[in-house]
Motif scaffolding. Sequence first.
Motif, PDB file in Angstrom:
ATOM      1  N   ASP A  17       0.883  -1.149   0.011  1.00  0.00           N
ATOM      2  CA  ASP A  17      -0.078   0.030   0.236  1.00  0.00           C
ATOM      3  C   ASP A  17       0.956   1.268   0.061  1.00  0.00           C
ATOM      4  OD1 ASP A  17      -2.940  -1.279   1.065  1.00  0.00           O
ATOM      5  OD2 ASP A  17      -0.909  -2.052   2.022  1.00  0.00           O
ATOM      6  N   GLN A  18       0.241   2.419  -0.313  1.00  0.00           N
ATOM      7  CA  GLN A  18       0.949   3.754   0.167  1.00  0.00           C
ATOM      8  C   GLN A  18       2.179   3.760  -0.737  1.00  0.00           C
ATOM      9  OE1 GLN A  18       0.815   3.831   4.162  1.00  0.00           O
ATOM     10  NE2 GLN A  18      -1.104   3.840   4.704  1.00  0.00           N
ATOM     11  N   SER A  19       2.104   3.462  -1.998  1.00  0.00           N
ATOM     12  CA  SER A  19       3.418   3.744  -2.903  1.00  0.00           C
ATOM     13  C   SER A  19       4.490   3.030  -2.420  1.00  0.00           C
ATOM     14  CB  SER A  19       3.528   5.140  -3.003  1.00  0.00           C
ATOM     15  OG  SER A  19       2.422   5.990  -3.697  1.00  0.00           O
ATOM     16  N   TRP A  20       4.506   1.621  -2.305  1.00  0.00           N
ATOM     17  CA  TRP A  20       5.723   1.095  -1.921  1.00  0.00           C
ATOM     18  C   TRP A  20       6.549   0.945  -3.223  1.00  0.00           C
ATOM     19  CZ3 TRP A  20       6.833  -4.375  -3.405  1.00  0.00           C
ATOM     20  CH2 TRP A  20       8.267  -4.866  -2.934  1.00  0.00           C
ATOM     21  N   ASP A  21       7.919   1.469  -3.517  1.00  0.00           N
ATOM     22  CA  ASP A  21       8.309   1.507  -4.483  1.00  0.00           C
ATOM     23  C   ASP A  21       9.985   0.407  -4.551  1.00  0.00           C
ATOM     24  OD1 ASP A  21       9.454   2.413  -6.755  1.00  0.00           O
ATOM     25  OD2 ASP A  21      10.377   4.266  -6.089  1.00  0.00           O
ATOM     26  N   GLY A  22       9.581  -0.744  -4.044  1.00  0.00           N
ATOM     27  CA  GLY A  22      10.629  -1.656  -3.931  1.00  0.00           C
ATOM     28  C   GLY A  22      10.790  -2.569  -4.900  1.00  0.00           C
ATOM     29  N   GLN A  79      -1.438 -20.962   0.053  1.00  0.00           N
ATOM     30  CA  GLN A  79      -2.929 -20.675   0.682  1.00  0.00           C
ATOM     31  C   GLN A  79      -3.688 -21.785   1.069  1.00  0.00           C
ATOM     32  OE1 GLN A  79      -3.254 -17.145  -2.176  1.00  0.00           O
ATOM     33  NE2 GLN A  79      -3.679 -16.383  -0.569  1.00  0.00           N
ATOM     34  N   ASP A  80      -4.449 -21.474   2.200  1.00  0.00           N
ATOM     35  CA  ASP A  80      -5.444 -22.741   2.370  1.00  0.00           C
ATOM     36  C   ASP A  80      -6.835 -22.374   2.372  1.00  0.00           C
ATOM     37  OD1 ASP A  80      -5.721 -21.076   4.731  1.00  0.00           O
ATOM     38  OD2 ASP A  80      -4.755 -22.603   5.901  1.00  0.00           O
ATOM     39  N   GLU A  81      -7.804 -22.981   2.773  1.00  0.00           N
ATOM     40  CA  GLU A  81      -9.098 -22.289   2.317  1.00  0.00           C
ATOM     41  C   GLU A  81      -9.776 -21.246   2.839  1.00  0.00           C
ATOM     42  OE1 GLU A  81      -9.193 -25.151   6.020  1.00  0.00           O
ATOM     43  OE2 GLU A  81      -8.370 -25.172   3.856  1.00  0.00           O
ATOM     44  N   ILE A  82      -9.042 -20.619   3.901  1.00  0.00           N
ATOM     45  CA  ILE A  82      -9.319 -19.273   4.530  1.00  0.00           C
ATOM     46  C   ILE A  82      -8.771 -18.239   3.891  1.00  0.00           C
ATOM     47  CG2 ILE A  82     -10.177 -20.703   6.521  1.00  0.00           C
ATOM     48  CD1 ILE A  82      -7.814 -19.023   7.854  1.00  0.00           C
ATOM     49  N   GLY A  83      -7.920 -18.445   3.086  1.00  0.00           N
ATOM     50  CA  GLY A  83      -6.708 -17.263   2.729  1.00  0.00           C
ATOM     51  C   GLY A  83      -7.384 -16.403   1.626  1.00  0.00           C
ATOM     52  N   ASN A  84      -6.912 -15.423   1.532  1.00  0.00           N
ATOM     53  CA  ASN A  84      -7.538 -14.356   0.145  1.00  0.00           C
ATOM     54  C   ASN A  84      -6.722 -14.514  -0.745  1.00  0.00           C
ATOM     55  OD1 ASN A  84      -9.878 -13.682   1.601  1.00  0.00           O
ATOM     56  ND2 ASN A  84      -9.239 -11.588   2.297  1.00  0.00           N
ATOM     57  N   ARG A  85      -5.891 -13.343  -1.089  1.00  0.00           N
ATOM     58  CA  ARG A  85      -5.029 -13.450  -2.306  1.00  0.00           C
ATOM     59  C   ARG A  85      -3.669 -13.610  -2.071  1.00  0.00           C
ATOM     60  NH1 ARG A  85      -8.995  -9.273  -1.867  1.00  0.00           N
ATOM     61  NH2 ARG A  85     -10.644  -9.425  -3.443  1.00  0.00           N
ATOM     62  N   ALA A  86      -2.981 -13.932  -3.171  1.00  0.00           N
ATOM     63  CA  ALA A  86      -1.468 -14.069  -3.084  1.00  0.00           C
ATOM     64  C   ALA A  86      -0.895 -12.630  -2.920  1.00  0.00           C
ATOM     65  CB  ALA A  86      -0.832 -14.765  -4.196  1.00  0.00           C
ATOM     66  N   GLY A  87      -1.416 -11.748  -3.798  1.00  0.00           N
ATOM     67  CA  GLY A  87      -1.127 -10.290  -3.918  1.00  0.00           C
ATOM     68  C   GLY A  87      -2.109  -9.392  -4.009  1.00  0.00           C
ATOM     69  N   GLU A  88      -2.143  -8.460  -3.004  1.00  0.00           N
ATOM     70  CA  GLU A  88      -3.202  -7.402  -2.813  1.00  0.00           C
ATOM     71  C   GLU A  88      -2.434  -6.284  -3.025  1.00  0.00           C
ATOM     72  OE1 GLU A  88      -7.174  -7.227  -0.748  1.00  0.00           O
ATOM     73  OE2 GLU A  88      -5.994  -5.849   0.166  1.00  0.00           O
ATOM     74  N   TRP A  89      -2.471  -5.657  -4.058  1.00  0.00           N
ATOM     75  CA  TRP A  89      -1.586  -4.431  -4.632  1.00  0.00           C
ATOM     76  C   TRP A  89      -2.376  -3.016  -4.631  1.00  0.00           C
ATOM     77  CZ3 TRP A  89       1.594  -8.109  -8.254  1.00  0.00           C
ATOM     78  CH2 TRP A  89       2.099  -9.072  -7.479  1.00  0.00           C
ATOM     79  N   ASP A  90      -2.059  -2.238  -3.517  1.00  0.00           N
ATOM     80  CA  ASP A  90      -2.675  -0.821  -3.866  1.00  0.00           C
ATOM     81  C   ASP A  90      -1.627   0.398  -4.108  1.00  0.00           C
ATOM     82  OD1 ASP A  90      -5.750  -1.134  -2.538  1.00  0.00           O
ATOM     83  OD2 ASP A  90      -4.304  -2.651  -1.951  1.00  0.00           O
ATOM     84  N   GLY A  91      -2.016   1.307  -4.532  1.00  0.00           N
ATOM     85  CA  GLY A  91      -1.299   2.597  -4.795  1.00  0.00           C
ATOM     86  C   GLY A  91      -1.254   3.550  -3.515  1.00  0.00           C
ATOM     87  N   SER A  92      -1.140   4.746  -3.968  1.00  0.00           N
ATOM     88  CA  SER A  92      -1.169   5.865  -3.123  1.00  0.00           C
ATOM     89  C   SER A  92      -2.565   6.199  -2.731  1.00  0.00           C
ATOM     90  CB  SER A  92      -0.537   7.289  -3.831  1.00  0.00           C
ATOM     91  OG  SER A  92      -0.608   8.256  -2.994  1.00  0.00           O
ATOM     92  N   GLU A  93      -2.401   6.572  -1.167  1.00  0.00           N
ATOM     93  CA  GLU A  93      -3.698   7.140  -0.661  1.00  0.00           C
ATOM     94  C   GLU A  93      -3.589   8.727  -0.452  1.00  0.00           C
ATOM     95  OE1 GLU A  93      -4.051   5.284   3.243  1.00  0.00           O
ATOM     96  OE2 GLU A  93      -3.769   3.000   2.290  1.00  0.00           O
ATOM     97  N   ARG A  94      -2.625   9.354  -1.120  1.00  0.00           N
ATOM     98  CA  ARG A  94      -2.579  10.739  -0.911  1.00  0.00           C
ATOM     99  C   ARG A  94      -3.821  11.502  -1.969  1.00  0.00           C
ATOM    100  NH1 ARG A  94       3.226  12.786  -2.038  1.00  0.00           N
ATOM    101  NH2 ARG A  94       2.359  13.862  -3.921  1.00  0.00           N
TER     102      ARG A  94
END
Length: 546
Positions: free
Chosen positions: A235-240, A249-264
């Motif tokens: 989240d929040q513009s990780w630049d790495g 993952q097992d049956e209760i997990g969500n995503r392998a990757g949830e990738w969000d941008g800036s919150e500005r």
Amino acid sequence: MKRILHSVTCCFLFTVAFGQETIVIKDEDVGAGTTNWTKDHVYHLDGYVFVPEGGTLNIEAGTIVKGLNSPSTGDNASALIVARGAQIFACGTADEPIIFTAEFDDLNTPNDLTKNDKGLWGGLILLGSGIVGVDGGVQNVEGIPSTEGRAEYGGNNNSDNSGKLCYISIRHGGAKLEANNEINGLTLAGVGSETEIDHVEVYANLDDGIEWFGGAVNVRNAVVAFCGDDSFDWDQSWDGKGQFWFSLQDEIGNRAGEWDGSERADLGPKVIPVISHCTLIGAGPVSANEDNNDALRIRDDAAVQLHNSILTGFARDAIRIDNDNPGADSWDRFLNGDILFNNNVFFDFGGGMSFDEIADTDGGDQAALTSHLVENGNVIADPGLAGITRDPTGGLDPRINGNGAAFLKGVPVNDPYFEDVDYVGAFDSENNWAEGWTALWDNGYFGDLVSAVDDPVLSPVDAMMHVFPNPASSVVRIAFDLEQPAQLQVALYDMSGRLLSMTPERTYPAGSHHVESQIGSLEPGIYLATLSNEIGILARRVLVKQ
């Protein structure tokens, strides 16, 4: 007895059965100077323990750190938090990892706690002075009360240095403080690029495995298994950057990757993280958490380059690119060329068996995304993983067999951070770098199941083979050198194994040779050229372009 011991101060020691002394650590026991934790002790975190600004915490290889489930301090959880301006140096080895786990975890008894034992303590949190995509540039980290001033992260220094982590296993964390407020296994908030992180595992965490909030720290050789939310979340513009990531993952997990941008408000800074050589395994094409079980969701103006990776076994889609806010969402980043999927292998999705079915544009131009995936060497094919299981039966082997689509040359990433390796995914066919130091290893998940390794040799014929040009559009030449005469056939296959062309078997003298194959009628994509006789087969990838 445990309740009494938890309430005493750190100066009280007691000896456990295997000869290590246990020390209870409270917040005041780590100061602004240098603190050393050694492997001849087991450290119990009693509540939120901060390494304060100006402090350095050194943790010796082989040390065990446990979080108390019910802290005597009144805190809602136990966690280790490295504040801005502080550093941690926790470097284990494959033989002597540093383990962070719950107080109830008897490390001498495998599977006394299972993958279902989540949220028993907090986690490990690093806070830095890197650039963060929030208005004002500074924020309190999630999972810690907002009244705690030492929990702030953010600044203007993306090269900030919070220390070094290597061969770290973080187990059974993610304590829930309140609804929708849990602690991640490893939180990296505003952490800068001078921080070194490699060989880290998060196992059975209630919330996300590893989550980045801005900053620019890179992570190599990461394992996330059986987490209750997402495996790799930013989240929040990780630049790495990241290379060699493995998630299961097992049956209760969500995503392998949830990738969000800036919150500005102005959506800055706009960044493009670069990731290569992941193996991301979902809960299976049929999952109890089907509504959220995508491999990747890219949203809120995030962008990414993903190279040389395997995505398999998710109940819904491989890729979801959000377009909820036209003009300010990730679909616009795709249209601007900021999102790239390059040379990845997709397989076994509940959403379907074509890119039109498993790559969701959220109302965008589906043809554009499908064309992008095909033109950049992505394929839907069995990657050839040696073994997948979510039970501790020795049936998990994420290395690649020699007959799968992942057994191909990786595409070099134009960045000196990335190793140029000759395969797709987090593991080759020989080395499981997660053995020896992870909970997956300790609890009996891994087995040795590879059935074919590297290119089979045409022994006693010593044949060197390559293809050129590659990529090719009309003609490809399959070239080989022989040290002695040999009877050989040259063939071309698609990635489903369908034979497209084959030369008659003939005897080639010692020396250099090449055979031309006409490919102008083939659809763009990845194909396999082979050189074979009765002894064995050599194979090389051919990328056909328009």
